[in-house]
Design a protein around this motif. Structure first.
Motif, PDB file in Angstrom:
ATOM      1  N   VAL A  60     -46.659  -2.875 -42.208  1.00  0.00           N
ATOM      2  CA  VAL A  60     -46.541  -2.240 -40.891  1.00  0.00           C
ATOM      3  C   VAL A  60     -46.664  -3.274 -39.781  1.00  0.00           C
ATOM      4  CG1 VAL A  60     -47.445  -0.445 -39.357  1.00  0.00           C
ATOM      5  CG2 VAL A  60     -47.547  -0.125 -41.858  1.00  0.00           C
ATOM      6  N   ILE A  61     -45.606  -3.403 -38.987  1.00  0.00           N
ATOM      7  CA  ILE A  61     -45.657  -4.259 -37.808  1.00  0.00           C
ATOM      8  C   ILE A  61     -45.879  -3.372 -36.579  1.00  0.00           C
ATOM      9  CG2 ILE A  61     -44.221  -6.016 -38.893  1.00  0.00           C
ATOM     10  CD1 ILE A  61     -41.856  -5.051 -37.220  1.00  0.00           C
ATOM     11  N   GLY A  62     -46.044  -3.993 -35.419  1.00  0.00           N
ATOM     12  CA  GLY A  62     -46.283  -3.227 -34.207  1.00  0.00           C
ATOM     13  C   GLY A  62     -45.000  -3.005 -33.418  1.00  0.00           C
ATOM     14  N   GLY A  63     -44.935  -1.873 -32.730  1.00  0.00           N
ATOM     15  CA  GLY A  63     -43.763  -1.597 -31.922  1.00  0.00           C
ATOM     16  C   GLY A  63     -43.995  -0.520 -30.894  1.00  0.00           C
ATOM     17  N   LEU A  64     -43.165  -0.521 -29.881  1.00  0.00           N
ATOM     18  CA  LEU A  64     -43.196   0.515 -28.855  1.00  0.00           C
ATOM     19  C   LEU A  64     -41.855   0.510 -28.149  1.00  0.00           C
ATOM     20  CD1 LEU A  64     -43.465  -0.915 -25.784  1.00  0.00           C
ATOM     21  CD2 LEU A  64     -45.721  -1.444 -26.673  1.00  0.00           C
ATOM     22  N   CYS A  65     -41.597   1.546 -27.386  1.00  0.00           N
ATOM     23  CA  CYS A  65     -40.375   1.551 -26.574  1.00  0.00           C
ATOM     24  C   CYS A  65     -40.626   2.303 -25.273  1.00  0.00           C
ATOM     25  CB  CYS A  65     -39.195   2.167 -27.327  1.00  0.00           C
ATOM     26  SG  CYS A  65     -39.393   3.916 -27.753  1.00  0.00           S
ATOM     27  N   PHE A  66     -39.869   1.939 -24.271  1.00  0.00           N
ATOM     28  CA  PHE A  66     -39.826   2.649 -22.997  1.00  0.00           C
ATOM     29  C   PHE A  66     -38.389   3.107 -22.793  1.00  0.00           C
ATOM     30  CE2 PHE A  66     -43.558  -0.051 -22.095  1.00  0.00           C
ATOM     31  CZ  PHE A  66     -44.444   0.908 -21.618  1.00  0.00           C
TER      32      PHE A  66
ATOM     33  N   GLU B 272     -45.681  -8.923 -34.828  1.00  0.00           N
ATOM     34  CA  GLU B 272     -46.728  -8.831 -35.832  1.00  0.00           C
ATOM     35  C   GLU B 272     -48.007  -8.336 -35.166  1.00  0.00           C
ATOM     36  OE1 GLU B 272     -46.417  -9.083 -38.917  1.00  0.00           O
ATOM     37  OE2 GLU B 272     -44.857 -10.538 -39.442  1.00  0.00           O
ATOM     38  N   ARG B 273     -48.693  -7.422 -35.824  1.00  0.00           N
ATOM     39  CA  ARG B 273     -49.925  -6.893 -35.228  1.00  0.00           C
ATOM     40  C   ARG B 273     -50.996  -7.971 -35.095  1.00  0.00           C
ATOM     41  NH1 ARG B 273     -52.365  -3.043 -38.316  1.00  0.00           N
ATOM     42  NH2 ARG B 273     -51.136  -3.512 -40.168  1.00  0.00           N
ATOM     43  N   SER B 274     -50.897  -9.018 -35.898  1.00  0.00           N
ATOM     44  CA  SER B 274     -51.824 -10.144 -35.815  1.00  0.00           C
ATOM     45  C   SER B 274     -51.494 -11.078 -34.657  1.00  0.00           C
ATOM     46  CB  SER B 274     -51.771 -10.944 -37.120  1.00  0.00           C
ATOM     47  OG  SER B 274     -50.485 -11.537 -37.285  1.00  0.00           O
ATOM     48  N   GLY B 275     -50.280 -10.949 -34.106  1.00  0.00           N
ATOM     49  CA  GLY B 275     -49.839 -11.851 -33.048  1.00  0.00           C
ATOM     50  C   GLY B 275     -49.151 -13.102 -33.552  1.00  0.00           C
ATOM     51  N   GLU B 276     -49.061 -13.273 -34.863  1.00  0.00           N
ATOM     52  CA  GLU B 276     -48.463 -14.472 -35.436  1.00  0.00           C
ATOM     53  C   GLU B 276     -46.942 -14.469 -35.298  1.00  0.00           C
ATOM     54  OE1 GLU B 276     -50.551 -15.774 -39.318  1.00  0.00           O
ATOM     55  OE2 GLU B 276     -50.850 -13.599 -39.213  1.00  0.00           O
ATOM     56  N   SER B 277     -46.376 -15.665 -35.215  1.00  0.00           N
ATOM     57  CA  SER B 277     -44.917 -15.816 -35.204  1.00  0.00           C
ATOM     58  C   SER B 277     -44.468 -16.112 -36.637  1.00  0.00           C
ATOM     59  CB  SER B 277     -44.502 -16.948 -34.264  1.00  0.00           C
ATOM     60  OG  SER B 277     -44.878 -16.649 -32.938  1.00  0.00           O
ATOM     61  N   THR B 278     -44.471 -15.101 -37.457  1.00  0.00           N
ATOM     62  CA  THR B 278     -44.142 -15.278 -38.869  1.00  0.00           C
ATOM     63  C   THR B 278     -42.642 -15.468 -39.059  1.00  0.00           C
ATOM     64  OG1 THR B 278     -43.923 -12.895 -39.186  1.00  0.00           O
ATOM     65  CG2 THR B 278     -46.101 -13.860 -39.581  1.00  0.00           C
ATOM     66  N   GLN B 279     -42.284 -15.938 -40.231  1.00  0.00           N
ATOM     67  CA  GLN B 279     -40.872 -16.140 -40.532  1.00  0.00           C
ATOM     68  C   GLN B 279     -40.103 -14.827 -40.466  1.00  0.00           C
ATOM     69  OE1 GLN B 279     -40.205 -18.227 -44.205  1.00  0.00           O
ATOM     70  NE2 GLN B 279     -37.981 -18.022 -44.117  1.00  0.00           N
ATOM     71  N   ARG B 280     -40.713 -13.750 -40.975  1.00  0.00           N
ATOM     72  CA  ARG B 280     -39.996 -12.470 -40.998  1.00  0.00           C
ATOM     73  C   ARG B 280     -39.810 -11.901 -39.599  1.00  0.00           C
ATOM     74  NH1 ARG B 280     -44.140  -7.749 -43.299  1.00  0.00           N
ATOM     75  NH2 ARG B 280     -45.672  -7.885 -41.605  1.00  0.00           N
ATOM     76  N   ILE B 281     -40.803 -12.093 -38.731  1.00  0.00           N
ATOM     77  CA  ILE B 281     -40.688 -11.517 -37.392  1.00  0.00           C
ATOM     78  C   ILE B 281     -39.693 -12.319 -36.556  1.00  0.00           C
ATOM     79  CG2 ILE B 281     -42.397 -12.665 -35.894  1.00  0.00           C
ATOM     80  CD1 ILE B 281     -42.187  -8.883 -36.522  1.00  0.00           C
ATOM     81  N   LEU B 282     -39.596 -13.619 -36.808  1.00  0.00           N
ATOM     82  CA  LEU B 282     -38.590 -14.434 -36.121  1.00  0.00           C
ATOM     83  C   LEU B 282     -37.186 -14.083 -36.607  1.00  0.00           C
ATOM     84  CD1 LEU B 282     -40.405 -17.900 -36.087  1.00  0.00           C
ATOM     85  CD2 LEU B 282     -40.127 -16.308 -34.172  1.00  0.00           C
ATOM     86  N   ALA B 283     -37.073 -13.760 -37.894  1.00  0.00           N
ATOM     87  CA  ALA B 283     -35.778 -13.329 -38.428  1.00  0.00           C
ATOM     88  C   ALA B 283     -35.368 -11.992 -37.808  1.00  0.00           C
ATOM     89  CB  ALA B 283     -35.856 -13.207 -39.945  1.00  0.00           C
TER      90      ALA B 283
END
Length: 309
Positions: A119-125, A149-160
């Motif tokens: 589970v990653i973090g997300g929101l929308c307006f 990422e909920r941890s705040g990290e710039s992981t490989q998957r979140i950059l992809a």
């Protein structure tokens, strides 16, 4: 990257449509009736940023498919349990689950079923609605989606994922403080949906009345106190930021909760306000405005049930 959008409603249909417009691999998980309509007519979006009318790949929970890389969930809170059950066949250990629900309690629900890692973090307006014919109608300039990422990290998957989302017509961006963003949006949406449902009005007339503005400020202050007392990541400057945001909204803007009331649909009273009131009770905080908002919604729900029996 294969993307599964749960539903093709006002939010999933819009952002899924924008990704589809860009040529991304998007599939919509829908019910059979909706599947037949989309297969016949395609996905239709009306927006000042450009209309969309494209063929849409669909799947139902009864069909088989390879796992998806991303599952985007934007259902109402009261449909989340069904959505979690529906997506089970379509995920694996590598799947990212991106929730776009309002509030925060859904994150606990999702992580308890799928684990912390997925589970990653997300929101929308966005202000959008679904017309009677199934068309997604985007009704204001806002169309922002934030993820991270909920941890705040710039992981490989979140950059992809950022690379996949980049370049869409919608304003989609990555955040390194997504959980702070989620809580700050919760403060905004609790106030906006609370006052518009309480007064049964768009935001403009509420702002114009001194008592209406006092209610807005009171609800902001109470929700902020609850969140900070519970150790949530919001800072004091956010009250002025959110108040300025509410004051800058189009006078005719409604909350999705108010629209649900007008349509006689189920409400997210517990998800938005019951959760905050429980936190207030734990901290022994006085919340007269929030309690009035919650009571208003519960009376509405109970009255509606009485009339429909």
């Amino acid at each position: 990257m294969r993307i599964l959008v749960v539903g093709a409603g006002a939010i999933g249909g819009y952002f899924g449509g924008r990704l589809l417009e860009k040529g991304k691999d998007v599939t919509f998980l829908v019910r059979e009736k909706k599947q037949k309509k989309l297969d016949k007519e395609g996905l239709i979006v009306k927006s000042s940023y450009g209309d969309i009318c494209l063929p849409a790949t669909t799947i139902t929970s009864y069909e088989k498919s390879e796992p998806f890389d991303v599952v985007m969930i934007s259902t109402k809170a009261y449909h989340l349990a069904d959505a979690m059950n529906d997506i089970q066949p379509f995920i694996n250990e590598e799947t990212m689950i991106l929730p776009l629900l309002n509030g925060v309690s859904h994150i606990d629900d999702l992580t308890s079923v799928f684990g912390e890692e997925r589970v990653i973090g997300g929101l929308c307006f966005i202000e959008s609605t679904l017309a009677e014919d199934g068309t997604v109608v985007h009704t204001s300039p806002m169309h922002e989606l934030v993820f991270g990422e909920r941890s705040g990290e710039s992981t490989q998957r979140i950059l992809a994922l950022e690379k996949v989302f980049s370049g869409t017509v919608a304003d989609i961006r990555r955040s390194d403080q997504i959980m702070t963003d989620v809580w700050q949006k919760y403060l905004f949406i609790a106030t906006m949906s609370g006052v518009t449902s309480l007064f049964r009005s768009t935001i403009g007339p509420i702002r114009e009345q001194p008592t209406g503005m006092a209610t807005i400020k009171g609800l902001l202050a109470e929700a902020y106190e609850i969140m900070t007392s519970a150790g949530m990541p919001v800072d004091s400057r956010i009250i002025d930021v959110q108040l300025n945001k509410i004051n800058s909204l189009n006078a005719n803007m409604k909350s999705s909760l108010q629209r649900d009331m007008e349509k006689g649909q189920p409400l997210e009273a517990e998800h938005f306000f019951g959760y905050l009131l429980q936190k207030a009770k734990e901290k022994e905080l006085d919340t007269p405005v929030l309690s009035s908002v919650y009571a208003n919604l519960k009376v509405f729900e109970n009255t509606k049930q009485t009339f429909t029996r």
